[in-house]
Design a protein around this motif. Sequence first.
Motif, PDB file in Angstrom:
ATOM      1  N   ALA A 234      -3.608   4.281  10.604  1.00 49.28           N
ATOM      2  CA  ALA A 234      -4.755   3.960  11.728  1.00 49.28           C
ATOM      3  C   ALA A 234      -3.842   3.587  13.167  1.00 49.28           C
ATOM      4  O   ALA A 234      -4.359   3.922  14.133  1.00 49.28           O
ATOM      5  CB  ALA A 234      -5.161   2.423  11.125  1.00 49.28           C
ATOM      6  N   ASP A 235      -2.563   3.099  13.060  1.00 47.45           N
ATOM      7  CA  ASP A 235      -2.013   3.053  14.010  1.00 47.45           C
ATOM      8  C   ASP A 235      -1.294   3.999  14.777  1.00 47.45           C
ATOM      9  O   ASP A 235      -0.918   4.142  15.972  1.00 47.45           O
ATOM     10  CB  ASP A 235      -0.691   1.687  13.922  1.00 47.45           C
ATOM     11  CG  ASP A 235      -1.388   0.660  13.738  1.00 47.45           C
ATOM     12  OD1 ASP A 235      -2.550   0.187  13.962  1.00 47.45           O
ATOM     13  OD2 ASP A 235      -0.502  -0.288  13.573  1.00 47.45           O
TER      14      ASP A 235
ATOM     15  N   ARG B  51     -10.528  -1.405  14.792  1.00 50.60           N
ATOM     16  CA  ARG B  51      -9.853  -2.067  16.281  1.00 50.60           C
ATOM     17  C   ARG B  51     -11.042  -3.103  16.674  1.00 50.60           C
ATOM     18  O   ARG B  51     -11.392  -2.953  17.879  1.00 50.60           O
ATOM     19  CB  ARG B  51      -9.713  -0.772  17.032  1.00 50.60           C
ATOM     20  CG  ARG B  51      -8.589  -0.050  16.522  1.00 50.60           C
ATOM     21  CD  ARG B  51      -7.052  -0.381  17.292  1.00 50.60           C
ATOM     22  NE  ARG B  51      -6.126   0.332  16.734  1.00 50.60           N
ATOM     23  CZ  ARG B  51      -5.460   1.143  17.674  1.00 50.60           C
ATOM     24  NH1 ARG B  51      -5.870   1.461  18.851  1.00 50.60           N
ATOM     25  NH2 ARG B  51      -4.248   1.845  16.838  1.00 50.60           N
TER      26      ARG B  51
ATOM     27  N   LEU C  83      -7.045  -4.486   6.729  1.00 45.77           N
ATOM     28  CA  LEU C  83      -6.848  -2.965   6.720  1.00 45.77           C
ATOM     29  C   LEU C  83      -8.347  -2.578   7.517  1.00 45.77           C
ATOM     30  O   LEU C  83      -7.957  -1.781   8.474  1.00 45.77           O
ATOM     31  CB  LEU C  83      -6.870  -2.784   5.414  1.00 45.77           C
ATOM     32  CG  LEU C  83      -7.376  -1.176   5.193  1.00 45.77           C
ATOM     33  CD1 LEU C  83      -6.366  -0.107   5.933  1.00 45.77           C
ATOM     34  CD2 LEU C  83      -7.272  -0.731   3.771  1.00 45.77           C
TER      35      LEU C  83
ATOM     36  N   VAL D 168     -11.405   7.735   8.804  1.00 48.50           N
ATOM     37  CA  VAL D 168     -11.311   6.554   7.931  1.00 48.50           C
ATOM     38  C   VAL D 168     -12.520   5.651   8.266  1.00 48.50           C
ATOM     39  O   VAL D 168     -13.431   5.113   7.384  1.00 48.50           O
ATOM     40  CB  VAL D 168     -10.136   5.883   7.962  1.00 48.50           C
ATOM     41  CG1 VAL D 168     -10.352   4.463   7.048  1.00 48.50           C
ATOM     42  CG2 VAL D 168      -9.146   6.812   7.213  1.00 48.50           C
ATOM     43  N   ASP D 169     -12.833   5.549   9.527  1.00 45.92           N
ATOM     44  CA  ASP D 169     -13.882   4.469  10.014  1.00 45.92           C
ATOM     45  C   ASP D 169     -15.079   4.991   9.782  1.00 45.92           C
ATOM     46  O   ASP D 169     -15.925   4.240   9.246  1.00 45.92           O
ATOM     47  CB  ASP D 169     -13.617   4.299  11.389  1.00 45.92           C
ATOM     48  CG  ASP D 169     -14.504   3.175  12.146  1.00 45.92           C
ATOM     49  OD1 ASP D 169     -15.039   2.541  11.377  1.00 45.92           O
ATOM     50  OD2 ASP D 169     -14.681   3.235  13.368  1.00 45.92           O
TER      51      ASP D 169
ATOM     52  N   GLY E 176      -5.998   4.782   5.943  1.00 47.72           N
ATOM     53  CA  GLY E 176      -6.015   3.794   6.913  1.00 47.72           C
ATOM     54  C   GLY E 176      -4.905   2.910   7.139  1.00 47.72           C
ATOM     55  O   GLY E 176      -4.584   2.693   8.230  1.00 47.72           O
ATOM     56  N   SER E 177      -4.556   2.378   6.101  1.00 45.58           N
ATOM     57  CA  SER E 177      -3.169   1.310   6.251  1.00 45.58           C
ATOM     58  C   SER E 177      -1.922   2.127   6.891  1.00 45.58           C
ATOM     59  O   SER E 177      -1.324   1.470   7.730  1.00 45.58           O
ATOM     60  CB  SER E 177      -2.950   0.983   4.869  1.00 45.58           C
ATOM     61  OG  SER E 177      -1.463   0.052   4.688  1.00 45.58           O
ATOM     62  N   GLU E 178      -1.769   3.264   6.402  1.00 48.62           N
ATOM     63  CA  GLU E 178      -0.568   4.083   7.018  1.00 48.62           C
ATOM     64  C   GLU E 178      -0.633   4.544   8.431  1.00 48.62           C
ATOM     65  O   GLU E 178       0.234   4.461   9.202  1.00 48.62           O
ATOM     66  CB  GLU E 178      -0.278   5.013   5.871  1.00 48.62           C
ATOM     67  CG  GLU E 178       1.265   5.595   6.095  1.00 48.62           C
ATOM     68  CD  GLU E 178       1.404   6.941   5.374  1.00 48.62           C
ATOM     69  OE1 GLU E 178       0.841   7.107   4.053  1.00 48.62           O
ATOM     70  OE2 GLU E 178       2.155   7.651   5.811  1.00 48.62           O
TER      71      GLU E 178
ATOM     72  N   SER F 165       0.869  -1.198   0.259  1.00 44.38           N
ATOM     73  CA  SER F 165       0.010  -0.030   0.087  1.00 44.38           C
ATOM     74  C   SER F 165       0.843   1.176   0.102  1.00 44.38           C
ATOM     75  O   SER F 165       0.780   2.158  -0.774  1.00 44.38           O
ATOM     76  CB  SER F 165      -0.942  -0.044   1.296  1.00 44.38           C
ATOM     77  OG  SER F 165      -1.573   1.166   1.296  1.00 44.38           O
TER      78      SER F 165
ATOM     79  N   GLY G 253      -8.355   4.138   2.031  1.00 45.62           N
ATOM     80  CA  GLY G 253      -7.362   2.945   2.267  1.00 45.62           C
ATOM     81  C   GLY G 253      -6.245   3.189   2.726  1.00 45.62           C
ATOM     82  O   GLY G 253      -5.753   2.584   3.491  1.00 45.62           O
ATOM     83  N   ASN G 254      -5.592   4.004   1.718  1.00 45.75           N
ATOM     84  CA  ASN G 254      -4.148   4.435   2.020  1.00 45.75           C
ATOM     85  C   ASN G 254      -3.845   4.987   3.391  1.00 45.75           C
ATOM     86  O   ASN G 254      -2.973   4.592   4.175  1.00 45.75           O
ATOM     87  CB  ASN G 254      -3.933   5.153   0.959  1.00 45.75           C
ATOM     88  CG  ASN G 254      -3.625   4.874  -0.572  1.00 45.75           C
ATOM     89  OD1 ASN G 254      -3.885   3.613  -0.956  1.00 45.75           O
ATOM     90  ND2 ASN G 254      -3.518   5.708  -1.590  1.00 45.75           N
TER      91      ASN G 254
ATOM     92  N   LYS H  88      -7.689  -3.008  11.418  1.00 41.45           N
ATOM     93  CA  LYS H  88      -6.770  -1.764  12.065  1.00 41.45           C
ATOM     94  C   LYS H  88      -7.385  -0.664  12.308  1.00 41.45           C
ATOM     95  O   LYS H  88      -7.162   0.194  13.104  1.00 41.45           O
ATOM     96  CB  LYS H  88      -5.567  -1.623  11.015  1.00 41.45           C
ATOM     97  CG  LYS H  88      -4.532  -2.277  11.039  1.00 41.45           C
ATOM     98  CD  LYS H  88      -3.225  -2.019   9.798  1.00 41.45           C
ATOM     99  CE  LYS H  88      -2.546  -0.781  10.249  1.00 41.45           C
ATOM    100  NZ  LYS H  88      -1.651  -0.863   8.998  1.00 41.45           N
ATOM    101  N   VAL H  89      -8.497  -0.280  11.336  1.00 40.96           N
ATOM    102  CA  VAL H  89      -9.201   0.930  11.240  1.00 40.96           C
ATOM    103  C   VAL H  89     -10.373   0.691  12.492  1.00 40.96           C
ATOM    104  O   VAL H  89     -10.563   1.694  13.234  1.00 40.96           O
ATOM    105  CB  VAL H  89      -9.731   1.317  10.019  1.00 40.96           C
ATOM    106  CG1 VAL H  89     -10.844   2.400  10.118  1.00 40.96           C
ATOM    107  CG2 VAL H  89      -8.788   1.755   8.802  1.00 40.96           C
TER     108      VAL H  89
ATOM    109  N   ARG I 172      -7.741   7.916  12.189  1.00 45.45           N
ATOM    110  CA  ARG I 172      -8.297   6.430  12.170  1.00 45.45           C
ATOM    111  C   ARG I 172      -9.826   6.573  12.419  1.00 45.45           C
ATOM    112  O   ARG I 172     -10.810   5.875  11.596  1.00 45.45           O
ATOM    113  CB  ARG I 172      -7.855   5.677  13.399  1.00 45.45           C
ATOM    114  CG  ARG I 172      -8.485   4.137  13.634  1.00 45.45           C
ATOM    115  CD  ARG I 172      -7.656   3.440  14.535  1.00 45.45           C
ATOM    116  NE  ARG I 172      -7.869   3.788  15.870  1.00 45.45           N
ATOM    117  CZ  ARG I 172      -8.812   3.424  16.576  1.00 45.45           C
ATOM    118  NH1 ARG I 172      -9.883   2.685  15.992  1.00 45.45           N
ATOM    119  NH2 ARG I 172      -8.936   3.872  17.886  1.00 45.45           N
TER     120      ARG I 172
END
Lengths: 192, 192
Positions: free
Chosen positions: B110-111, A172, A166, B120-121, B106-108, A107, B103-104, A169-170, B117
């Motif tokens: 979210a943590d 949780r 993915l 995106v959710d 979120g992937s990058e 990604s 998506g990008n 992760k978002v 986060r």
Amino acid sequence: MPRPSVREVIVETALVEFHRSGYSACSVDAITRAAGVPKGSFYNHFRSKEELGVEVIGRYAANPEWSRDPDPSAPPLQRLRARFGIMRDVMVGNEFTRGCLIGNMGSEQADHSVAIRAEVDTDLTAWSGAIAELVRQAQAGGTAPAGLDPDRVARFVLNAWQGTVLRTKVVRSGQAFDDFFTTVFDDLLAAG
Amino acid sequence: MPRPSVREVIVETALVEFHRSGYSACSVDAITRAAGVPKGSFYNHFRSKEELGVEVIGRYAANPEWSRDPDPSAPPLQRLRARFGIMRDVMVGNEFTRGCLIGNMGSEQADHSVAIRAEVDTDLTAWSGAIAELVRQAQAGGTAPAGLDPDRVARFVLNAWQGTVLRTKVVRSGQAFDDFFTTVFDDLLAAG
């Protein structure tokens, strides 16, 4: 136990750091600091952070949770489900953080590094192939619909898994995993 | 036409830059330079890059290709397919680069960012809800299997789409899109 080489310490540290922080966010400086090795030693072992990135992805892919087969004598779809289940359990243990390093690197870096894109492509292709083999076995045993193209459905299932990880992760929570297992195994792959 | 405000120029520039380069890789300095505004002006409008990130994701989600409905009188699954088809066409036009900004991010992130986060959710939840509504309509009309939980299958389909877009970025071909359309519309959602 022999002391691991500087190179080995860098690879193992980078695997943890790239997984935790992302590739762009993680400098060579941060990696050598976390590894406890002199920054200057990095370029004795790697031409670039990109070269390290490729090696880390290969390392992660070569030793996946995926390869643990809790019961090789079980029916093929049960084995497939168990393997995804092992990966889910790891992510639940990580409180839904981190996700899959292969997906993360794809990604983040597919547009920016030809070498990383190629490594991720290779690893996803091998992974799809392993799924397709189990689908084929299930079809041969009459436990998956005969009409599905096993290669196509395997690629789709792996892509769905990456999107599931993915979403997890978002959000949780494990909901996306539940959605995946139910839809893939009870709807898509259930023999009429 | 009135001149767009500095704030607006920053948001629109950041949308392009985050989509092209990724969030971590893109500094406030790079954004203001690309936007042609003084770096100092940034903090007159945003408390942080993170605040800008949240606004950019919301902007991207509020005006998705998704919302274009080429034929609102078509049957619901045809409308669903057409909407995914519009997004696919955009990505084909981008030569399979960039992917989905939601998506990008979120992937990058979210943590790493609670605010990103959460945004995106919210956007993925709204998107799943729109898919579920079309699945429900298809079930009511007898063109989707009555036994599927529309909310669950909608979340799964959206997750599968996100993984499909990721695979497409990695493989640089439309195969993952073909896999998605065939598996979702001919297998999963096809009324027995």
